[in-house]
Design an enzyme around this catalytic site. Structure first.
Site, mmCIF file in Angstrom:
data_model
loop_
_atom_site.group_PDB
_atom_site.id
_atom_site.type_symbol
_atom_site.label_atom_id
_atom_site.label_comp_id
_atom_site.label_asym_id
_atom_site.label_seq_id
_atom_site.Cartn_x
_atom_site.Cartn_y
_atom_site.Cartn_z
ATOM 1 C CD GLU A 119 -2.656 1.138 2.602
ATOM 2 O OE1 GLU A 119 -3.341 2.307 2.739
ATOM 3 O OE2 GLU A 119 -2.669 0.346 3.370
ATOM 4 C CE LYS A 250 -4.984 -16.539 14.473
ATOM 5 N NZ LYS A 250 -4.421 -17.216 15.560
ATOM 6 C CG ASP A 324 -1.493 -15.750 13.728
ATOM 7 O OD1 ASP A 324 -2.054 -15.457 12.797
ATOM 8 O OD2 ASP A 324 -1.654 -16.520 14.480
ATOM 9 C CG HIS A 415 -3.623 7.900 0.041
ATOM 10 N ND1 HIS A 415 -3.696 8.747 1.107
ATOM 11 C CD2 HIS A 415 -3.669 6.451 0.326
ATOM 12 C CE1 HIS A 415 -3.703 8.083 2.305
ATOM 13 N NE2 HIS A 415 -3.626 6.551 1.869
#
Length: 424
Positions: A119, A250, A324, A415
């Site tokens: 990104e 999670k 993770d 951006h």
């Protein structure tokens, strides 16, 4: 008719026009026959098994070479016990943010933080925030609490049976602790909580996990304790499950802000007004005004925690450093707060109660990920707490930078320029 229902009706009508119900019913019908061959080898990693897997895929040699380059072939042994059905590696760009000065209980010094992302503008934003924090003297960071949980659940025919079982469990907590800790050199069972719903019982076991993030450690320890309980308890449950969705594993959950899962860290900085003007091209007053507005927006939209984009920095850090990545779902929960000090400076604080990070175990031993931890100076034992404080300070940098860009009207321009190479 609402806009939503009108859209649904138009979509359904279009599907009928494109082929009718019979065509779509046939496409959606289960088709169990004629399956292609499965991927061979499972956990095995060898040149022979790799060739067999790529033969099953039947793709051009050039595609194979992109994932299974010569360097990856030379290091295939490093990936054992990290992946199943291995076919190669994916390469992401890694950028550096920093220096980020951290004045923590565990992290002390200037850190160059590796971020893996595709990104554009992300590394630039965290880099800007890091430099501003460093110019202000650094982020004050403190690890407040630690603990990784697992939540087995049990069902009974009645509440009476549940009560008898629970009474026995509570009288055997020392034994449960001994059995759980027998599975690990580093993990310690530090708490056992109880939640009852009718004839359902949830036990929430929390562990300290040393320098590992501790997910597998907590699971294996809880499994051993649970098996012992099922063997020894005078009242047997109808069923039992190793995890019943109560630990927050999670996922974003309301309980995330009430305790700790992983490592809870807070980080703060005071930015002088001149530094805000020079580095962010806006004012302290405008930053605080935006903070109030964004807080209300988060409340009205029902977000868990109030913050701008913790997930951006954490995902980049987690992927680069062998954490993770799925744990970003819970690690990115937290709060950002901005206030003007009596002297007119900008006070910014972030708190993250669910940083699942470790400096050993898991993906931290993989070649590239180990190298990124070495860039941080936090590879190996005795660095997990410092890594958590750096992660929180990184999030602080990202919040300062993105809010500054929005307040200065530079968010879109940045951006467009960095992702598309042109001004909007």
């Amino acid at each position: 008719m609402t806009v939503g229902s009108r859209h649904a009706s138009e979509r359904f009508a279009a599907l009928l026009t494109e082929g009718g119900m019979e065509k779509w019913a046939q496409r959606l019908k289960p088709k169990p026959d004629g399956l292609p061959p499965h991927i061979p080898g499972g956990t095995l990693i060898s040149q022979e098994v790799l060739e067999r897997r790529w033969q099953v895929l039947g793709l051009p040699e050039a595609t194979c070479a992109e994932l299974l380059d010569s360097h990856t072939r030379q290091q295939i042994g490093r990936y054992l016990q990290h992946i199943e059905n291995f076919i190669g590696t994916v390469k992401l760009p890694v950028g550096i943010a920093g220096p980020l000065r951290v004045n923590g209980l565990y992290a002390q010094g200037d850190f160059y933080v590796p971020l893996a992302t595709s990104e554009a503008a992300l590394v630039a934003s965290y880099n800007r925030g890091s430099i501003l924090i460093s110019r202000a003297g650094g982020a004050t960071a403190a690890l407040l609490n630690e603990g990784v949980s697992r939540a087995p659940a049990f069902t009974f025919t009645s509440f009476e049976e549940l009560g008898q079982f629970l009474g026995w469990v509570l009288s055997r907590q020392d034994d449960i602790k001994r059995i759980a800790e027998s599975t690990t050199r580093f993990g310690k069972l530090i708490d056992l909580q109880v939640s009852v719903e009718g004839n359902h019982l949830y036990l929430i076991l929390s562990y300290s996990t040393g320098d590992a993030s501790g997910q597998n450690m907590a699971t294996i320890a809880t499994d051993a304790a649970m098996r012992w309980v099922l063997e020894q308890a005078p009242v047997k449950p109808l069923s039992a499950f190793i995890e019943a969705n109560f630990s927050g594993d999670k996922k974003a959950s309301a309980q995330s802000l009430q305790g700790v899962r992983g490592k809870k860290v807070t980080a703060e900085v005071v930015l002088p007004a001149e530094l805000v003007r020079e580095g962010l091209h806006t004012s302290v007053e405008r930053m605080v005004e935006y903070g109030r507005l964004a807080t209300m927006g988060g409340i009205m939209s029902g977000t868990v925690g109030i913050q701008g984009h913790f997930a951006n920095g954490l995902a980049g850090l987690f992927i680069a450093c062998g954490q993770d990545a799925a744990c970003v779902a819970e690690a990115a929960i937290g709060t950002t707060r901005m206030e003007a000090t009596p002297e007119g400076a900008l006070y910014v604080a972030v708190t993250l109660p669910n940083l699942i990070v470790g400096s050993v175990g898991g993906g931290t031993s993989l070649p590239s990920q180990r190298a990124c931890l070495e860039i941080l100076g936090l590879a190996g034992p005795s660095h997990a707490q410092a890594l958590a404080e750096v992660a929180a300070s990184l999030c602080l940098a990202g919040e300062i930078s993105i809010i500054g860009a929005i307040c200065a009207g530079e968010f879109t321009r940045a951006h467009a320029k960095l992702a598309r190479g042109k001004q909007p």
